[in-house]
Design a protein around this motif. Structure first.
Motif, PDB file in Angstrom:
ATOM      1  N   SER A   1       1.021  10.616  -0.679  1.00  0.00           N
ATOM      2  CA  SER A   1      -0.177  10.189  -1.424  1.00  0.00           C
ATOM      3  C   SER A   1      -0.563  11.249  -2.441  1.00  0.00           C
ATOM      4  O   SER A   1      -0.917  10.930  -3.585  1.00  0.00           O
ATOM      5  CB  SER A   1      -1.341   9.925  -0.470  1.00  0.00           C
ATOM      6  OG  SER A   1      -1.065   8.854   0.392  1.00  0.00           O
TER       7      SER A   1
ATOM      8  N   ILE B   1       2.422  11.529  -5.269  1.00  0.00           N
ATOM      9  CA  ILE B   1       2.605  10.433  -6.216  1.00  0.00           C
ATOM     10  C   ILE B   1       1.565  10.454  -7.333  1.00  0.00           C
ATOM     11  O   ILE B   1       1.777   9.870  -8.404  1.00  0.00           O
ATOM     12  CB  ILE B   1       2.572   9.073  -5.476  1.00  0.00           C
ATOM     13  CG1 ILE B   1       3.208   7.980  -6.353  1.00  0.00           C
ATOM     14  CG2 ILE B   1       1.154   8.695  -5.095  1.00  0.00           C
ATOM     15  CD1 ILE B   1       3.316   6.638  -5.662  1.00  0.00           C
TER      16      ILE B   1
ATOM     17  N   THR C   1      12.001   8.347 -11.929  1.00  0.00           N
ATOM     18  CA  THR C   1      11.401   7.149 -11.353  1.00  0.00           C
ATOM     19  C   THR C   1      12.481   6.152 -10.946  1.00  0.00           C
ATOM     20  O   THR C   1      12.388   5.510  -9.889  1.00  0.00           O
ATOM     21  CB  THR C   1      10.447   6.496 -12.366  1.00  0.00           C
ATOM     22  OG1 THR C   1       9.494   7.463 -12.807  1.00  0.00           O
ATOM     23  CG2 THR C   1       9.711   5.324 -11.758  1.00  0.00           C
TER      24      THR C   1
ATOM     25  N   ASN D   1      13.569   3.823  -2.568  1.00  0.00           N
ATOM     26  CA  ASN D   1      12.462   3.171  -1.879  1.00  0.00           C
ATOM     27  C   ASN D   1      12.654   1.661  -1.817  1.00  0.00           C
ATOM     28  O   ASN D   1      12.348   1.030  -0.794  1.00  0.00           O
ATOM     29  CB  ASN D   1      11.139   3.509  -2.571  1.00  0.00           C
ATOM     30  CG  ASN D   1       9.951   2.889  -1.867  1.00  0.00           C
ATOM     31  OD1 ASN D   1       9.479   1.819  -2.236  1.00  0.00           O
ATOM     32  ND2 ASN D   1       9.462   3.561  -0.836  1.00  0.00           N
TER      33      ASN D   1
ATOM     34  N   ARG E   1       9.931  -3.568  -8.492  1.00  0.00           N
ATOM     35  CA  ARG E   1       9.228  -2.336  -8.114  1.00  0.00           C
ATOM     36  C   ARG E   1       9.279  -1.313  -9.240  1.00  0.00           C
ATOM     37  O   ARG E   1       8.290  -0.625  -9.508  1.00  0.00           O
ATOM     38  CB  ARG E   1       9.842  -1.741  -6.835  1.00  0.00           C
ATOM     39  CG  ARG E   1       9.657  -2.611  -5.621  1.00  0.00           C
ATOM     40  CD  ARG E   1      10.249  -1.977  -4.368  1.00  0.00           C
ATOM     41  NE  ARG E   1      10.228  -2.934  -3.290  1.00  0.00           N
ATOM     42  CZ  ARG E   1       9.155  -3.204  -2.553  1.00  0.00           C
ATOM     43  NH1 ARG E   1       8.031  -2.555  -2.794  1.00  0.00           N
ATOM     44  NH2 ARG E   1       9.202  -4.100  -1.598  1.00  0.00           N
TER      45      ARG E   1
ATOM     46  N   MET F   1       5.968  -0.004 -11.164  1.00  0.00           N
ATOM     47  CA  MET F   1       5.581   1.400 -11.117  1.00  0.00           C
ATOM     48  C   MET F   1       5.475   1.989 -12.511  1.00  0.00           C
ATOM     49  O   MET F   1       4.569   2.793 -12.794  1.00  0.00           O
ATOM     50  CB  MET F   1       6.592   2.190 -10.284  1.00  0.00           C
ATOM     51  CG  MET F   1       6.184   3.639 -10.041  1.00  0.00           C
ATOM     52  SD  MET F   1       4.638   3.733  -9.107  1.00  0.00           S
ATOM     53  CE  MET F   1       4.014   5.321  -9.672  1.00  0.00           C
TER      54      MET F   1
ATOM     55  N   VAL G   1      -2.910   3.014  -7.923  1.00  0.00           N
ATOM     56  CA  VAL G   1      -1.566   3.424  -7.493  1.00  0.00           C
ATOM     57  C   VAL G   1      -1.542   3.676  -5.992  1.00  0.00           C
ATOM     58  O   VAL G   1      -0.625   3.221  -5.284  1.00  0.00           O
ATOM     59  CB  VAL G   1      -1.113   4.677  -8.267  1.00  0.00           C
ATOM     60  CG1 VAL G   1       0.097   5.329  -7.584  1.00  0.00           C
ATOM     61  CG2 VAL G   1      -0.753   4.307  -9.699  1.00  0.00           C
TER      62      VAL G   1
ATOM     63  N   TRP H   1       0.517   1.620  -3.299  1.00  0.00           N
ATOM     64  CA  TRP H   1       1.513   2.328  -2.494  1.00  0.00           C
ATOM     65  C   TRP H   1       1.277   2.092  -1.007  1.00  0.00           C
ATOM     66  O   TRP H   1       2.236   1.945  -0.237  1.00  0.00           O
ATOM     67  CB  TRP H   1       1.468   3.814  -2.828  1.00  0.00           C
ATOM     68  CG  TRP H   1       2.695   4.565  -2.416  1.00  0.00           C
ATOM     69  CD1 TRP H   1       2.823   5.460  -1.403  1.00  0.00           C
ATOM     70  CD2 TRP H   1       3.999   4.472  -3.016  1.00  0.00           C
ATOM     71  NE1 TRP H   1       4.106   5.947  -1.338  1.00  0.00           N
ATOM     72  CE2 TRP H   1       4.847   5.348  -2.317  1.00  0.00           C
ATOM     73  CE3 TRP H   1       4.509   3.725  -4.077  1.00  0.00           C
ATOM     74  CZ2 TRP H   1       6.194   5.505  -2.639  1.00  0.00           C
ATOM     75  CZ3 TRP H   1       5.853   3.891  -4.401  1.00  0.00           C
ATOM     76  CH2 TRP H   1       6.672   4.764  -3.682  1.00  0.00           C
ATOM     77  N   TYR H   2       0.014   2.048  -0.581  1.00  0.00           N
ATOM     78  CA  TYR H   2      -0.276   1.776   0.825  1.00  0.00           C
ATOM     79  C   TYR H   2       0.142   0.368   1.207  1.00  0.00           C
ATOM     80  O   TYR H   2       0.655   0.134   2.312  1.00  0.00           O
ATOM     81  CB  TYR H   2      -1.767   1.983   1.113  1.00  0.00           C
ATOM     82  CG  TYR H   2      -2.228   3.419   0.965  1.00  0.00           C
ATOM     83  CD1 TYR H   2      -1.335   4.469   1.136  1.00  0.00           C
ATOM     84  CD2 TYR H   2      -3.544   3.726   0.647  1.00  0.00           C
ATOM     85  CE1 TYR H   2      -1.744   5.780   0.990  1.00  0.00           C
ATOM     86  CE2 TYR H   2      -3.963   5.037   0.502  1.00  0.00           C
ATOM     87  CZ  TYR H   2      -3.056   6.063   0.672  1.00  0.00           C
ATOM     88  OH  TYR H   2      -3.472   7.367   0.522  1.00  0.00           O
TER      89      TYR H   2
ATOM     90  N   THR I   1       2.608  -1.266  -0.074  1.00  0.00           N
ATOM     91  CA  THR I   1       4.069  -1.238  -0.001  1.00  0.00           C
ATOM     92  C   THR I   1       4.572  -0.538   1.249  1.00  0.00           C
ATOM     93  O   THR I   1       5.426  -1.071   1.974  1.00  0.00           O
ATOM     94  CB  THR I   1       4.640  -0.529  -1.242  1.00  0.00           C
ATOM     95  OG1 THR I   1       4.364  -1.322  -2.400  1.00  0.00           O
ATOM     96  CG2 THR I   1       6.146  -0.337  -1.120  1.00  0.00           C
ATOM     97  N   GLU I   2       4.030   0.654   1.523  1.00  0.00           N
ATOM     98  CA  GLU I   2       4.586   1.475   2.602  1.00  0.00           C
ATOM     99  C   GLU I   2       4.085   1.065   3.978  1.00  0.00           C
ATOM    100  O   GLU I   2       4.866   0.961   4.923  1.00  0.00           O
ATOM    101  CB  GLU I   2       4.276   2.947   2.337  1.00  0.00           C
ATOM    102  CG  GLU I   2       4.926   3.483   1.064  1.00  0.00           C
ATOM    103  CD  GLU I   2       6.422   3.300   1.060  1.00  0.00           C
ATOM    104  OE1 GLU I   2       7.107   3.891   1.895  1.00  0.00           O
ATOM    105  OE2 GLU I   2       6.911   2.513   0.224  1.00  0.00           O
TER     106      GLU I   2
END
Length: 457
Positions: free
Chosen positions: A20, A23, A144, A151, A184, A188, A372, A376-377, A379-380
């Protein structure tokens, strides 16, 4: 203190904290590098030194972000060995080369030419300096590319085979260009563009409110507002395509994002609620009045069928954080759309922002970071309970480090990152104030310089 806490949970929290923090800085630099290229192009085209003044300020922001990003990236990579040895043991044949390609083709390119960007404007020709800026921008985008390739493969793994429990590559083409990678990567890159757009606009509006009305301020402010106004509609379209891809390959994640517990057709959209995993329902649910809206925007069919969380027993992510993070991401995106479009209309009409708009832009300086992180949360956390979706569970990759040791290092990380992020933001506003002071002194010196007297004829 941490002896009763699940060490796997602590390891997940620690890695989540590290990534976190990390990124935040690539999210700035990927977009900022291309903005700096744009500044150089405008300078060459117009000859207006305001663009170079803007470049000088923002290349410092780039260098600062690059430095912090490198340091935080190193600590993050260490955790593959300390907290997640099972990942590299099982998936190292895929992850190792991709991370190596990122260093060889991207990081070295950025690090090599960053020095010319920072210190070479008066030492090399304008063309060489511009070329260095372009190469650094290419390096950030390549970085990237490789990180998102890894990822995305972890989200939608293809091009591999499993021998004796270890993952081996069958086709690098399929590994890199896996089903979710194009969506993705584009998502991004646009997110980075939006992050720097609002950072540009916010810091420039801050200078504007302090009375700095120089040409570089106007140039950066307009660049940020118009860039945001252009990118946010594109991000919404790409987000929709990304959602269709996720529905096809990770339906459990979509069910968690939307708070859908039971499989059905013509499902309504849950605007807000509080997912209750114990009773498999949403408390305080607020549903959109349009029938079948969720089915429509998820499948583009008002009667489309969506699998609920009941279809994935013991294999769906924790619902609450995914559900809430998705709404934060969408909410910030809608706010970006409104503010950037109003700002673009006002700048085109008046040439300068009204005070209330400038204050709003200052308030949204770091809105890109919020979006972002929320994305990201989604996604992950939405990939859980898997580290490599459908192949390697997170619990299978964790180390045997005791919970107290992980908890201690986690506490130190939290304190360190709080200090670093506070210092980083403070330095950004310090640089903005210094730029304003220098512009003010230059204006004052110009005003006090005696002008030649031209005799009347």
């Amino acid at each position: 203190m941490f002896s009763t806490v699940d060490p796997v949970l602590l390891a997940r929290v620690q890695f989540g904290l590290n990534i976190s923090f990390h990124i935040l800085f690539p999210a700035i630099n990927v977009g900022l590098a291309w903005v700096l290229v744009y500044f150089k192009r405008k300078l060459a085209k117009t000859g207006d030194e305001a663009w170079m003044d803007a470049y000088r300020l923002w290349v410092k922001v780039f260098a600062l972000s690059f430095a912090v990003g490198v340091v935080s990236g190193i600590t993050m990579s260490f955790q593959f060995g300390t907290n997640w040895p099972g990942f590299m043991d099982r998936a190292g044949n895929v992850a190792g080369p991709l991370l190596g390609y990122e260093v060889l083709t991207a990081f070295f390119l950025e690090a090599t030419f960053l020095g010319i960007m920072l210190f070479g404007s008066n030492r090399v020709s304008p063309r060489v300096h511009t070329l260095a800026t372009v190469l650094v921008a290419v390096g950030t985008s390549l970085s990237t590319f490789w990180i998102l390739a890894l990822n995305s493969w972890m989200q939608t793994p293809t091009g591999h085979e499993i021998i004796d429990g270890k993952i081996h590559v069958v086709s690098w083409w399929q590994v890199i260009f896996n089903p979710s990678f194009p969506f993705r990567l584009t998502h991004m890159l646009l997110a980075s563009g939006l992050t720097i757009a609002f950072l540009l606009a916010g810091l420039s509006a801050y200078r504007w409110l302090r009375g700095d009305r120089g040409g570089d301020v106007r140039a950066a402010l307009r660049t940020g507002v118009f860039l945001g106004a252009m990118l946010i509609p594109a991000q919404i379209v790409v987000g929709d395509l990304h959602g269709l891809n996720t529905l096809e390959h990770q339906p459990a994640k979509i069910a968690a994002m939307e708070g859908i517990w039971k499989t059905g057709t013509s499902l309504p959209a849950v605007l807000f609620g509080w997912p209750n995993e114990v009773e498999s329902r949403n408390d305080w649910e607020l549903v959109a009045p349009i029938p079948g809206l969720a089915s429509f925007y998820l499948t583009h069919d008002f009667k489309g069928e969506i699998q609920g969380l009941e279809a994935f027993p013991n294999a769906h992510p924790p619902v609450l954080p995914v559900f809430l993070a998705f709404r934060v991401m969408v909410g910030v995106a809608m706010l970006m759309l409104l503010v950037s479009w109003v700002g673009a209309w006002q700048l085109r009409r008046r040439g300068e922002p009204r005070p209330w708009l400038a204050r709003t832009l200052v308030g949204m300086t770091f809105s890109g970071w919020v979006a972002v992180l929320a994305g990201w949360y989604v996604t992950e956390i939405g990939r859980q309970p898997f580290l490599v979706y459908g192949i390697l569970r997170t619990s299978e990759a964790a180390s045997k480090v005791p919970a107290p040791l992980i908890g201690t290092s986690l506490t130190l990380y939290i304190l360190l990152y709080l200090f670093l992020i506070t210092s980083y933001i403070a330095v950004l506003f310090y640089l903005a104030r210094q730029a304003a002071r220098k512009d003010g002194e230059a204006f004052k010196a110009e005003a006090e310089t005696p002008q030649p007297v031209i005799p009347n004829r």
